[in-house]
Design a protein around this motif. Structure first.
Motif, PDB file in Angstrom:
ATOM      1  N   LEU A   1      -7.293   2.807   4.408  1.00 39.00           N
ATOM      2  CA  LEU A   1      -6.580   1.406   4.689  1.00 39.00           C
ATOM      3  C   LEU A   1      -5.249   1.514   5.419  1.00 39.00           C
ATOM      4  CD1 LEU A   1      -7.019  -0.977   1.665  1.00 39.00           C
ATOM      5  CD2 LEU A   1      -7.823  -1.638   4.193  1.00 39.00           C
TER       6      LEU A   1
ATOM      7  N   ILE B   1       0.879  -1.199  -0.039  1.00 40.41           N
ATOM      8  CA  ILE B   1       0.124   0.176   0.053  1.00 40.41           C
ATOM      9  C   ILE B   1       0.993   1.260   0.048  1.00 40.41           C
ATOM     10  CG2 ILE B   1      -1.524   1.317   1.487  1.00 40.41           C
ATOM     11  CD1 ILE B   1      -3.304  -0.977   1.798  1.00 40.41           C
TER      12      ILE B   1
ATOM     13  N   ASP C   1      -2.315  -3.488  -9.965  1.00 34.89           N
ATOM     14  CA  ASP C   1      -3.383  -2.650  -9.472  1.00 34.89           C
ATOM     15  C   ASP C   1      -4.396  -3.013  -8.902  1.00 34.89           C
ATOM     16  OD1 ASP C   1      -2.723   0.111  -9.907  1.00 34.89           O
ATOM     17  OD2 ASP C   1      -3.129  -0.042 -12.189  1.00 34.89           O
ATOM     18  N   TYR C   2      -4.518  -2.804  -7.379  1.00 34.83           N
ATOM     19  CA  TYR C   2      -5.452  -3.348  -6.853  1.00 34.83           C
ATOM     20  C   TYR C   2      -6.921  -2.504  -6.758  1.00 34.83           C
ATOM     21  CZ  TYR C   2      -2.328  -6.225  -4.283  1.00 34.83           C
ATOM     22  OH  TYR C   2      -1.671  -7.264  -3.936  1.00 34.83           O
ATOM     23  N   ILE C   3      -8.003  -3.221  -6.587  1.00 37.96           N
ATOM     24  CA  ILE C   3      -9.202  -2.492  -6.424  1.00 37.96           C
ATOM     25  C   ILE C   3      -9.261  -2.173  -5.032  1.00 37.96           C
ATOM     26  CG2 ILE C   3     -11.485  -2.636  -6.657  1.00 37.96           C
ATOM     27  CD1 ILE C   3     -11.148  -4.813  -8.511  1.00 37.96           C
ATOM     28  N   TYR C   4      -9.418  -0.967  -4.463  1.00 37.19           N
ATOM     29  CA  TYR C   4      -9.774  -0.802  -3.045  1.00 37.19           C
ATOM     30  C   TYR C   4     -11.309  -0.615  -3.021  1.00 37.19           C
ATOM     31  CZ  TYR C   4      -4.736  -0.052  -2.851  1.00 37.19           C
ATOM     32  OH  TYR C   4      -3.296  -0.198  -2.992  1.00 37.19           O
ATOM     33  N   GLU C   5     -11.473  -1.546  -1.969  1.00 36.84           N
ATOM     34  CA  GLU C   5     -12.877  -1.405  -1.180  1.00 36.84           C
ATOM     35  C   GLU C   5     -12.904   0.031  -0.565  1.00 36.84           C
ATOM     36  OE1 GLU C   5     -15.754  -3.492  -2.295  1.00 36.84           O
ATOM     37  OE2 GLU C   5     -15.864  -3.576  -0.009  1.00 36.84           O
ATOM     38  N   GLN C   6     -11.814   0.205   0.286  1.00 35.87           N
ATOM     39  CA  GLN C   6     -11.757   1.739   0.876  1.00 35.87           C
ATOM     40  C   GLN C   6     -10.679   2.593   0.170  1.00 35.87           C
ATOM     41  OE1 GLN C   6     -11.644  -1.222   2.675  1.00 35.87           O
ATOM     42  NE2 GLN C   6     -13.802  -1.158   3.547  1.00 35.87           N
TER      43      GLN C   6
ATOM     44  N   LYS D   1      -5.781   1.993   9.163  1.00 33.82           N
ATOM     45  CA  LYS D   1      -6.101   1.074  10.014  1.00 33.82           C
ATOM     46  C   LYS D   1      -4.959  -0.108   9.849  1.00 33.82           C
ATOM     47  CE  LYS D   1     -10.415   1.756  10.777  1.00 33.82           C
ATOM     48  NZ  LYS D   1     -11.669   1.471   9.951  1.00 33.82           N
ATOM     49  N   LEU D   2      -4.117   0.002   8.879  1.00 27.59           N
ATOM     50  CA  LEU D   2      -2.911  -1.059   8.875  1.00 27.59           C
ATOM     51  C   LEU D   2      -1.798  -0.674   9.790  1.00 27.59           C
ATOM     52  CD1 LEU D   2      -2.684  -1.843   5.137  1.00 27.59           C
ATOM     53  CD2 LEU D   2      -2.950  -3.576   7.053  1.00 27.59           C
TER      54      LEU D   2
END
Lengths: 291, 145
Positions: A218, A56, A208-213, A221-222
């Motif tokens: 993220l 991230i 490339d990620y899809i981020y839900e948030q 929180k991480l």
């Protein structure tokens, strides 16, 4: 001069001590095994979390987070992880010496400490350090809840800018005989440690990620989770190192007791022989005198 | 090429709960449940409190795991779950979970202004999920025998 009876008593007493040290050695060995298993079991989580975090962070151009913010180090908070009990050789003394060295090296700055473990609490309190909190009787069974509580406390202080950095002093378990004393920086989070970056990971870091948030949410929180796992790791390592140190100390104590018993037995036999010889001389000379 | 199975990895701070090839995964995302099949686009999400279920490759009965908060990373052939706590249905002490549920309900129903509402409602959710997942195991046992 010590009589035979005195020797017998001392030998018995040393034997009793030896039994106790031997029992403590076995107990420490059993606890060490448990602590090591716990430390190993905690590894996958820490590893996966660090991997996610790195992935991230590499995607966000300028990660902004209170826990990443760097300030001039004026107020330093130190977590000192010691044992709860003594009889572990120089385990506690070594950690405390390391901690004091660290404090001395940062003379002039405002230093506060949070001891984890009774031995460290007692020593630091006696030395008159500013203790923000203390955690005792938590290392017998290291659980995530305690690590979390400690992490929450320090991250909160850091986010409120009451302290400028957090260090953690603990003993890292290497082998039963040896452990490494380490002082590591917990906050601000500088770089997420990349332990052996696998080729698979390098491959995924391009995806490339899809981020839900949103990614920064993220990250929010991480990062605290990451601090928690770092504290947990230190606690697990420290407890394994403590049991290792106690096992080694008790093993050499048992061995020493054996040596003492041997030496005393030898002495006792000499005294006994001397007494017998003396008696014989007395009898012989008495007999020749009478004849 | 489309992978035909997902490697599901579930880890908690204390241990690795699971590493297995599975056919599909349903998981409780923060914003609702997500169903993952092999070949899913890479995704990262936070997890809420809920029930994760999956089918073993070729298996008919789904397996259930209670998940309480965490994160998930989805790759085409791999799903990694970092959960704060994760319990298999068969590991849940149903009686304890029910007791906790009753306690949480009572606390919320008491309408006491002094209670920490957020904490109490999280406790309730947590207990609900554990009961829900724990019960699934029981019914599966009954129908299986």
């Amino acid at each position: 001069m010590a009589t035979l009876l005195d020797f017998r008593r001392r030998i018995r007493s040393v034997k009793n001590t030896q039994q106790i040290t031997r029992a403590m050695k076995f107990v420490a060995a059993a606890r060490l095994r448990r602590a090591q298993e716990a430390a190993i079991a905690a590894r996958p989580y820490a590893k996966e979390l660090a991997r996610m975090l790195r992935s991230i962070m590499s995607r966000i151009a300028e990660p902004q987070h209170p826990l990443l913010a760097r300030r001039p180090e004026e107020r330093i908070l130190t977590l000192v992880l010691t044992g709860e009990r003594g009889l572990a050789g120089a385990f506690n003394a070594n950690i405390l010496r390391k901690a004091l060295d660290f404090f001395r090296a940062n003379k002039g700055k405002k230093i506060s400490a949070i001891p984890v473990g009774k031995k460290g609490r007692d020593a630091l309190r006696k030395a008159g350090f500013n203790l923000i909190a203390e955690y005792v009787n938590v290392l017998a069974r290291v659980d995530f809840g305690t690590a979390r509580e400690i992490a929450a406390l320090v991250t909160d202080l850091y986010a409120k800018e009451e302290i400028d950095s957090v260090y953690i002093v603990f003993s890292e378990f290497k082998t039963v005989m040896t452990s490494n004393l380490v002082v590591t920086k917990l906050l601000p989070i500088e770089a997420v440690q990349a332990d052996e970056e696998s080729s698979a990971e390098r491959a995924t870091s391009q995806i490339d990620y899809i981020y839900e948030q949103p990614a920064d949410q993220l990250l929010d929180k991480l990062l605290p989770r990451y601090v928690e796992t770092q504290v947990l790791r230190a606690m697990l390592e420290s407890s394994a190192a403590e049991h290792g140190a106690r096992m080694t100390a008790m093993e050499s104590a048992t061995k020493n007791a054996g040596d003492v018993i041997d030496a005393l037995t030898l002495h006792m036999n000499k005294v006994r022989q001397a007494a017998i010889t003396k008696e014989i001389i007395e009898i012989v000379s008495g007999a020749s005198y009478g004849a | 090429m489309m992978p035909d199975a997902i490697e599901l990895v579930i880890v908690t701070p204390e241990k690795q709960l699971l590493r297995q090839k599975v056919a599909d995964v349903q998981m409780p995302g923060e914003n609702g449940y997500l169903g993952i099949l092999p070949g899913h686009a890479p995704l990262m999400t936070e997890l809420g409190i809920g029930e994760l279920s999956y089918h073993e490759s070729g298996g008919k009965e789904p397996a259930h795991i209670a998940i309480i908060r965490g994160f998930a990373e989805v790759l085409p052939d791999r799903v990694t779950i970092l959960a704060e706590t994760a319990e298999r249905a068969e590991e849940i002490d149903l009686q304890r979970a029910k007791d906790a549920l009753a306690r949480a309900q009572k606390r919320l129903a008491a309408n006491d202004p002094n209670i920490d509402w957020d904490r109490a409602s999280v406790a309730l959710q947590r207990a609900l999920v554990r009961v829900q997942v724990g019960t699934k195991r029981r019914s599966a046992l009954v129908s299986g025998s």
